[in-house]
Design an enzyme around this catalytic site. Structure first.
Site, PDB file in Angstrom:
ATOM      1  N   ILE A  51      -0.398   0.648  13.301  1.00 20.32           N
ATOM      2  CA  ILE A  51      -0.330   2.039  12.850  1.00 20.32           C
ATOM      3  C   ILE A  51      -1.703   2.666  12.583  1.00 20.32           C
ATOM      4  O   ILE A  51      -1.896   3.846  12.861  1.00 20.32           O
ATOM      5  CB  ILE A  51       0.540   2.146  11.579  1.00 20.32           C
ATOM      6  CG1 ILE A  51       1.942   1.540  11.815  1.00 20.32           C
ATOM      7  CG2 ILE A  51       0.644   3.587  11.109  1.00 20.32           C
ATOM      8  CD1 ILE A  51       2.764   2.242  12.869  1.00 20.32           C
ATOM      9  N   GLU A  75      -1.416  13.597  27.512  1.00 20.17           N
ATOM     10  CA  GLU A  75      -2.284  14.617  26.943  1.00 20.17           C
ATOM     11  C   GLU A  75      -3.633  14.560  27.635  1.00 20.17           C
ATOM     12  O   GLU A  75      -3.932  13.597  28.357  1.00 20.17           O
ATOM     13  CB  GLU A  75      -2.435  14.435  25.429  1.00 20.17           C
ATOM     14  CG  GLU A  75      -3.057  13.121  25.010  1.00 20.17           C
ATOM     15  CD  GLU A  75      -3.049  12.918  23.489  1.00 20.17           C
ATOM     16  OE1 GLU A  75      -2.307  13.620  22.785  1.00 20.17           O
ATOM     17  OE2 GLU A  75      -3.795  12.050  23.022  1.00 20.17           O
ATOM     18  N   HIS A 103      -6.529  13.701  18.883  1.00 14.23           N
ATOM     19  CA  HIS A 103      -6.790  12.277  18.987  1.00 14.23           C
ATOM     20  C   HIS A 103      -8.209  11.988  19.463  1.00 14.23           C
ATOM     21  O   HIS A 103      -8.809  12.772  20.195  1.00 14.23           O
ATOM     22  CB  HIS A 103      -5.813  11.632  19.973  1.00 14.23           C
ATOM     23  CG  HIS A 103      -4.404  11.675  19.502  1.00 14.23           C
ATOM     24  ND1 HIS A 103      -3.337  11.621  20.359  1.00 14.23           N
ATOM     25  CD2 HIS A 103      -3.877  11.787  18.269  1.00 14.23           C
ATOM     26  CE1 HIS A 103      -2.211  11.676  19.668  1.00 14.23           C
ATOM     27  NE2 HIS A 103      -2.513  11.778  18.400  1.00 14.23           N
ATOM     28  N   TYR A 142       8.343  12.658  18.942  1.00 16.99           N
ATOM     29  CA  TYR A 142       9.497  13.056  18.156  1.00 16.99           C
ATOM     30  C   TYR A 142      10.126  14.321  18.742  1.00 16.99           C
ATOM     31  O   TYR A 142      11.348  14.415  18.903  1.00 16.99           O
ATOM     32  CB  TYR A 142       9.134  13.345  16.692  1.00 16.99           C
ATOM     33  CG  TYR A 142       8.156  12.424  16.033  1.00 16.99           C
ATOM     34  CD1 TYR A 142       8.022  11.100  16.442  1.00 16.99           C
ATOM     35  CD2 TYR A 142       7.356  12.865  14.982  1.00 16.99           C
ATOM     36  CE1 TYR A 142       7.109  10.253  15.820  1.00 16.99           C
ATOM     37  CE2 TYR A 142       6.457  12.027  14.351  1.00 16.99           C
ATOM     38  CZ  TYR A 142       6.321  10.724  14.779  1.00 16.99           C
ATOM     39  OH  TYR A 142       5.424   9.897  14.176  1.00 16.99           O
ATOM     40  N   GLY A 176       0.827  -1.201   0.000  1.00 14.00           N
ATOM     41  CA  GLY A 176       0.000   0.000   0.000  1.00 14.00           C
ATOM     42  C   GLY A 176       0.863   1.252   0.000  1.00 14.00           C
ATOM     43  O   GLY A 176       2.077   1.202   0.212  1.00 14.00           O
ATOM     44  N   GLU A 189      -5.350   4.400  12.436  1.00 14.51           N
ATOM     45  CA  GLU A 189      -6.148   5.109  13.429  1.00 14.51           C
ATOM     46  C   GLU A 189      -7.631   4.909  13.144  1.00 14.51           C
ATOM     47  O   GLU A 189      -8.020   4.377  12.102  1.00 14.51           O
ATOM     48  CB  GLU A 189      -5.813   6.601  13.423  1.00 14.51           C
ATOM     49  CG  GLU A 189      -6.107   7.317  12.128  1.00 14.51           C
ATOM     50  CD  GLU A 189      -5.758   8.794  12.204  1.00 14.51           C
ATOM     51  OE1 GLU A 189      -5.792   9.355  13.312  1.00 14.51           O
ATOM     52  OE2 GLU A 189      -5.452   9.382  11.144  1.00 14.51           O
TER      53      GLU A 189
END
Length: 306
Positions: free
Chosen positions: A107, A220, A259, A170, A29, A109
């Site tokens: 991975i 968060e 999120h 990151y 993909g 969502e």
């Protein structure tokens, strides 16, 4: 106890020490292909891909199989990075877990909650671990990169970084690296409402490790993962220095920010609630990411003289 480092790098003396085989589900993909190339460039030993109907093909020299069972049989891989669309997550995850995968990096969502719960139940039955859904992945700097994180922010060291946010993982790792604090491991637990591996479980993975000096938690707003973690730090006597950062302090109540899991109802899931609980656990919370290495240096110094 799940030994994540044994799976990610193995033990000295293993013929594949620090070169553990990895398969990629959804390798052909758009996103799977792009990030597989980057993982290969980093040195990750991607040894097989899986895309139903594409068996017999190859991608950048990596053989592609129709089924996970074929890939595992031919490679002995225990790690899979999954790039399948959310609607196919349940079937792909069940296939991986039933066919011998011990560590699944999920991975995609917006995976349906019921699908995540079914996969979590199966993983527990198999003694396997799923990180995600909606995780950026896991990196052991200079050893293995599994997921979508850029390579540049990360440097080898002995700090563990556990994050609910991908991009902040990151940024925080970069700030730590430029301040002289390399990472033993950096990982994202995922931004969907269901995290198949919790922050508490991440802490348990490094609790007894002499090569992990300290932990940085990137939390968060939304949910109670940080509050539960703080309670666990207190009740279990976790004795490594811990520093935290909470994203979304200025977010309005009852509005989802980013999120799916980052939503506040009343005081539930608020930054204030999380900061208060961390304070009870003796965990300082940085007001901005740049403060993290300063607070970490202070905690390490306190540990040294305690």
């Amino acid at each position: 106890m799940f030994d994540i480092f044994k799976i990610l790098q193995g033990n000295e003396g293993d013929k594949d020490y620090k070169k553990k085989p990895v398969i990629v589900q959804g390798i052909t993909g758009k996103f799977g292909a792009f990030h597989t190339k980057l993982m290969l460039q980093y040195g990750t030993r991607v040894i097989a891909g899986v895309t139903p109907g594409k068996g017999g093909q190859s991608f950048d020299g990596v053989p592609v199989y129709d089924r996970v069972a074929e890939a595992v049989k031919n490679t002995g891989a225990k790690i899979s990075v999954m790039f399948v669309p959310a609607q196919y997550f349940l079937g792909a995850a069940k296939e991986a877990l039933n066919d011998g995968i011990s560590l699944l990096i999920a991975i995609p969502e917006h995976v349906p909650v019921k699908d995540s719960l079914k996969c979590l139940e199966l993983a527990k039955a198999k003694g396997a671990k799923i990180f995600g859904p909606n995780t950026p992945g896991i990196i052991v700097p200079s050893v293995i990169k599994l997921g979508i994180m850029p390579a540049e922010p990360f440097e080898p060291g002995n700090v563990a970084v556990f994050s609910r946010s991908g991009t902040l993982m990151y940024e925080v790792s970069h700030i730590l690296s430029t301040s002289g604090f390399g990472q033993r491991i950096s990982l994202g637990i995922g931004g969907d409402p269901i995290n198949c591996t919790t922050l508490i479980e991440c802490f348990d993975m490094v609790r007894e490790r002499g090569d992990v000096s300290s932990v940085v938690v990137v939390g968060e707003i939304g949910g109670d993962a940080e509050e539960q973690l703080a309670e666990s730090i207190i009740s279990t006597g976790f004795d490594k220095p811990v520093v935290a950062y909470i994203a979304g302090r200025s977010a309005p109540k009852e509005k989802r920010m980013g999120h799916a899991g980052a939503i506040i109802y009343g005081n539930f899931g608020s930054a204030e609630s999380k900061v208060s609980m961390f304070a009870k656990a003796g965990v300082p919370v940085a007001k901005r990411p740049a403060e993290i290495p300063i607070l970490l240096a202070q905690k390490l110094k306190q540990k040294q003289f305690s």
